[in-house]
Design a protein around this motif. Structure first.
Motif, PDB file in Angstrom:
ATOM      1  N   HIS A 243       0.834  -1.192   0.000  1.00 36.93           N
ATOM      2  CA  HIS A 243       0.000   0.000   0.000  1.00 36.93           C
ATOM      3  C   HIS A 243       0.876   1.253   0.000  1.00 36.93           C
ATOM      4  CE1 HIS A 243      -3.731  -2.098   0.680  1.00 36.93           C
ATOM      5  NE2 HIS A 243      -3.383  -2.547   1.870  1.00 36.93           N
ATOM      6  N   GLY A 244       0.407   2.304  -0.697  1.00 39.40           N
ATOM      7  CA  GLY A 244       0.967   3.623  -0.451  1.00 39.40           C
ATOM      8  C   GLY A 244       0.421   4.157   0.861  1.00 39.40           C
ATOM      9  N   ILE A 245      -0.892   4.105   1.018  1.00 37.97           N
ATOM     10  CA  ILE A 245      -1.536   4.448   2.285  1.00 37.97           C
ATOM     11  C   ILE A 245      -1.130   3.416   3.326  1.00 37.97           C
ATOM     12  CG2 ILE A 245      -3.762   4.709   3.460  1.00 37.97           C
ATOM     13  CD1 ILE A 245      -4.918   5.492   0.678  1.00 37.97           C
ATOM     14  N   THR A 246      -0.556   3.855   4.410  1.00 36.40           N
ATOM     15  CA  THR A 246      -0.051   3.065   5.558  1.00 36.40           C
ATOM     16  C   THR A 246       1.294   2.397   5.286  1.00 36.40           C
ATOM     17  OG1 THR A 246      -1.031   0.855   5.142  1.00 36.40           O
ATOM     18  CG2 THR A 246      -2.430   2.511   6.242  1.00 36.40           C
ATOM     19  N   ARG A 247       1.709   2.236   4.025  1.00 41.45           N
ATOM     20  CA  ARG A 247       2.972   1.577   3.641  1.00 41.45           C
ATOM     21  C   ARG A 247       2.982   0.078   3.936  1.00 41.45           C
ATOM     22  NH1 ARG A 247       6.988   5.632   6.727  1.00 41.45           N
ATOM     23  NH2 ARG A 247       6.184   7.615   5.931  1.00 41.45           N
ATOM     24  N   GLY A 248       1.844  -0.479   4.287  1.00 37.48           N
ATOM     25  CA  GLY A 248       1.805  -1.888   4.649  1.00 37.48           C
ATOM     26  C   GLY A 248       1.930  -2.812   3.450  1.00 37.48           C
ATOM     27  N   LYS A 249       2.446  -4.030   3.701  1.00 40.22           N
ATOM     28  CA  LYS A 249       2.467  -5.090   2.699  1.00 40.22           C
ATOM     29  C   LYS A 249       1.184  -5.892   2.843  1.00 40.22           C
ATOM     30  CE  LYS A 249       7.012  -4.125   3.283  1.00 40.22           C
ATOM     31  NZ  LYS A 249       7.571  -3.296   4.376  1.00 40.22           N
ATOM     32  N   THR A 250       0.624  -6.357   1.719  1.00 37.36           N
ATOM     33  CA  THR A 250      -0.735  -6.870   1.766  1.00 37.36           C
ATOM     34  C   THR A 250      -1.009  -7.920   0.706  1.00 37.36           C
ATOM     35  OG1 THR A 250      -3.062  -6.200   1.562  1.00 37.36           O
ATOM     36  CG2 THR A 250      -1.493  -4.997   0.227  1.00 37.36           C
ATOM     37  N   VAL A 251      -1.955  -8.782   1.004  1.00 34.78           N
ATOM     38  CA  VAL A 251      -2.655  -9.573  -0.005  1.00 34.78           C
ATOM     39  C   VAL A 251      -4.109  -9.676   0.450  1.00 34.78           C
ATOM     40  CG1 VAL A 251      -1.991 -11.794   1.041  1.00 34.78           C
ATOM     41  CG2 VAL A 251      -2.738 -11.718  -1.326  1.00 34.78           C
ATOM     42  N   TYR A 252      -5.030  -9.473  -0.496  1.00 36.93           N
ATOM     43  CA  TYR A 252      -6.465  -9.574  -0.243  1.00 36.93           C
ATOM     44  C   TYR A 252      -6.991 -10.869  -0.847  1.00 36.93           C
ATOM     45  CZ  TYR A 252      -6.497  -4.624   1.051  1.00 36.93           C
ATOM     46  OH  TYR A 252      -6.281  -3.420   1.674  1.00 36.93           O
ATOM     47  N   PHE A 253      -7.952 -11.482  -0.166  1.00 33.80           N
ATOM     48  CA  PHE A 253      -8.500 -12.755  -0.607  1.00 33.80           C
ATOM     49  C   PHE A 253      -9.893 -12.913  -0.033  1.00 33.80           C
ATOM     50  CE2 PHE A 253      -5.924 -13.032   3.147  1.00 33.80           C
ATOM     51  CZ  PHE A 253      -6.543 -13.912   4.011  1.00 33.80           C
ATOM     52  N   PHE A 254     -10.593 -13.949  -0.460  1.00 35.34           N
ATOM     53  CA  PHE A 254     -11.990 -14.129  -0.058  1.00 35.34           C
ATOM     54  C   PHE A 254     -12.167 -15.418   0.740  1.00 35.34           C
ATOM     55  CE2 PHE A 254     -12.256 -11.488  -3.881  1.00 35.34           C
ATOM     56  CZ  PHE A 254     -13.048 -10.448  -3.417  1.00 35.34           C
ATOM     57  N   ASP A 255     -13.004 -15.337   1.782  1.00 36.23           N
ATOM     58  CA  ASP A 255     -13.395 -16.566   2.472  1.00 36.23           C
ATOM     59  C   ASP A 255     -14.452 -17.275   1.625  1.00 36.23           C
ATOM     60  OD1 ASP A 255     -15.954 -15.528   3.043  1.00 36.23           O
ATOM     61  OD2 ASP A 255     -15.562 -15.258   5.187  1.00 36.23           O
ATOM     62  N   PRO A 256     -14.836 -18.500   1.974  1.00 34.67           N
ATOM     63  CA  PRO A 256     -15.774 -19.242   1.113  1.00 34.67           C
ATOM     64  C   PRO A 256     -17.134 -18.581   0.932  1.00 34.67           C
ATOM     65  CG  PRO A 256     -14.636 -20.745   2.597  1.00 34.67           C
ATOM     66  CD  PRO A 256     -14.281 -19.362   3.048  1.00 34.67           C
ATOM     67  N   ALA A 257     -17.520 -17.704   1.861  1.00 37.80           N
ATOM     68  CA  ALA A 257     -18.796 -16.999   1.732  1.00 37.80           C
ATOM     69  C   ALA A 257     -18.698 -15.767   0.840  1.00 37.80           C
ATOM     70  CB  ALA A 257     -19.304 -16.588   3.115  1.00 37.80           C
ATOM     71  N   GLY A 258     -17.478 -15.346   0.537  1.00 41.07           N
ATOM     72  CA  GLY A 258     -17.293 -14.137  -0.259  1.00 41.07           C
ATOM     73  C   GLY A 258     -16.913 -12.905   0.535  1.00 41.07           C
ATOM     74  N   ASN A 259     -16.745 -13.044   1.869  1.00 43.19           N
ATOM     75  CA  ASN A 259     -16.226 -11.936   2.667  1.00 43.19           C
ATOM     76  C   ASN A 259     -14.739 -11.760   2.355  1.00 43.19           C
ATOM     77  OD1 ASN A 259     -18.650 -11.453   4.354  1.00 43.19           O
ATOM     78  ND2 ASN A 259     -18.199 -13.484   5.162  1.00 43.19           N
ATOM     79  N   ARG A 260     -14.337 -10.511   2.152  1.00 44.68           N
ATOM     80  CA  ARG A 260     -12.927 -10.258   1.833  1.00 44.68           C
ATOM     81  C   ARG A 260     -12.094 -10.235   3.110  1.00 44.68           C
ATOM     82  NH1 ARG A 260     -13.710  -6.138  -0.797  1.00 44.68           N
ATOM     83  NH2 ARG A 260     -13.373  -6.650  -3.001  1.00 44.68           N
ATOM     84  N   ASN A 261     -10.986 -10.954   3.089  1.00 38.77           N
ATOM     85  CA  ASN A 261      -9.985 -10.930   4.155  1.00 38.77           C
ATOM     86  C   ASN A 261      -8.729 -10.227   3.645  1.00 38.77           C
ATOM     87  OD1 ASN A 261     -10.613 -14.423   4.997  1.00 38.77           O
ATOM     88  ND2 ASN A 261     -11.690 -12.625   5.753  1.00 38.77           N
ATOM     89  N   GLU A 262      -7.858  -9.876   4.570  1.00 38.26           N
ATOM     90  CA  GLU A 262      -6.536  -9.359   4.229  1.00 38.26           C
ATOM     91  C   GLU A 262      -5.537  -9.880   5.250  1.00 38.26           C
ATOM     92  OE1 GLU A 262      -4.188  -5.049   3.690  1.00 38.26           O
ATOM     93  OE2 GLU A 262      -5.912  -5.215   5.024  1.00 38.26           O
ATOM     94  N   VAL A 263      -4.315 -10.138   4.827  1.00 31.65           N
ATOM     95  CA  VAL A 263      -3.193 -10.240   5.756  1.00 31.65           C
ATOM     96  C   VAL A 263      -2.295  -9.040   5.486  1.00 31.65           C
ATOM     97  CG1 VAL A 263      -3.254 -12.699   6.243  1.00 31.65           C
ATOM     98  CG2 VAL A 263      -2.032 -11.897   4.217  1.00 31.65           C
TER      99      VAL A 263
END
Length: 304
Positions: A243-263
């Motif tokens: 991210h530029g905002i926060t400078r964090g490293k990230t990957v976004y993904f979906f749980d089986p119901a379709g809710n988005r998660n992030e680490v």
């Protein structure tokens, strides 16, 4: 008065068996209880009873729990919310599993926040005396803890004022149409601690969830997490990237119901006296995804 952290995210899922597999085997959370149609989880580096509640039946967020530092904070936060004009109600010990008395607040974004102080607590999985760096028996990603969430709200400026007036949060970063003081805001990243953000919100419909995120320690763990998602056939939305905002490293993904998660890993420290970082709308792509510098349609339109 102090809100220490987001204590729990309570989220709906369509199939509990699939959700259990995702949250325990891929994310690596510990299941700590199952009562009625709800299952409770926590990460290995959390000491409160739970940080994630999954409820079978639908998608999206039910409510968030926020842990106050002192029991006396509840009355002050309740008073702040009522002064702001938000509806509130009290809840009692036992209304939420292992959680004490608290205040339920109905926010301008249409979300439900529960503030409490008492919750059944113990110790992290590596113990509190001469602990090792991490448990040997980690599963999957081995997420240590819940980190933050991003929600949508029809009025970003109003929700920002709510978080400031009621919780005492400050704005670490924001997205605005210009650098003018009266510019229209379309996003805020807010915190009440040196964690770079505890809650973010962007302009959008009421009561919707964009994602809820889990903390990792190092950037390389984000890449490893993405590899594990591929092994487990977890749909990846975006990343790994920064991210530029926060400078964090990230990957976004979906749980089986379709809710988005992030680490999420990294990000800089925030303090109340640090100047707010502003991103202008023309640089929003770079702000969200620093390398690609553009947003995909799914990231901006898929909400639960």
């Amino acid at each position: 008065m102090a809100i220490m952290r987001m204590g729990y995210a309570h989220v709906r899922v369509t199939d509990m068996a699939e959700a259990r597999q995702h949250y325990t085997q891929t994310l690596g959370l510990n299941e700590v209880a199952a009562v009625d149609n709800k299952v409770y989880f926590r990460g290995w580096d959390e000491w409160d009873h739970h940080s994630v509640v999954l409820e079978e039946g639908g998608v999206g967020v039910v409510k968030y729990g926020w842990k106050a530092q002192y029991a006396e904070d509840l009355a002050e936060i309740e008073n702040n919310a009522q002064k702001f004009g938000a509806s509130t109600e009290r809840f009692s010990k036992g209304d939420n599993l292992e959680v004490g008395d608290g205040v339920r607040i109905f926010t301008p974004s249409g979300h439900v926040f529960e503030v409490y102080h008492d919750i059944t607590s113990g110790q992290v999985d590596v113990g509190n005396v001469n602990p090792e760096a991490f448990p040997r028996d980690l599963r999957g990603i081995g997420a240590p803890a819940l980190d933050h969430s991003l929600i949508t709200t029809p009025d970003v400026a109003l929700m920002e004022k709510f978080m400031k007036d009621v919780f005492g949060f400050w704005t670490a970063e924001q997205v605005a149409t210009s650098l003018d003081d009266d510019a229209h805001k379309i996003g805020c990243w807010m915190t009440g601690s040196n964690q770079i953000h505890q809650l973010a919100f962007i302009e959008g419909p009421e009561a919707k969830l964009h994602h809820f995120a889990f903390r990792l320690e190092e950037g390389w763990e984000v890449n490893r997490a993405a590899d594990l998602m591929s092994m487990d056939d977890v749909p990846i939305d975006v990343g790994p990237t920064r991210h530029g905002i926060t400078r964090g490293k990230t990957v976004y993904f979906f749980d089986p119901a379709g809710n988005r998660n992030e680490v999420f890993a990294g990000g800089y420290l925030s303090f109340a006296d640090r100047p707010t970082v502003t991103w202008t709308v023309d640089q929003l792509g770079k702000g969200i995804f620093y390398h690609a510098r553009e947003l995909n349609e799914r990231f901006t339109t898929v909400l639960t």
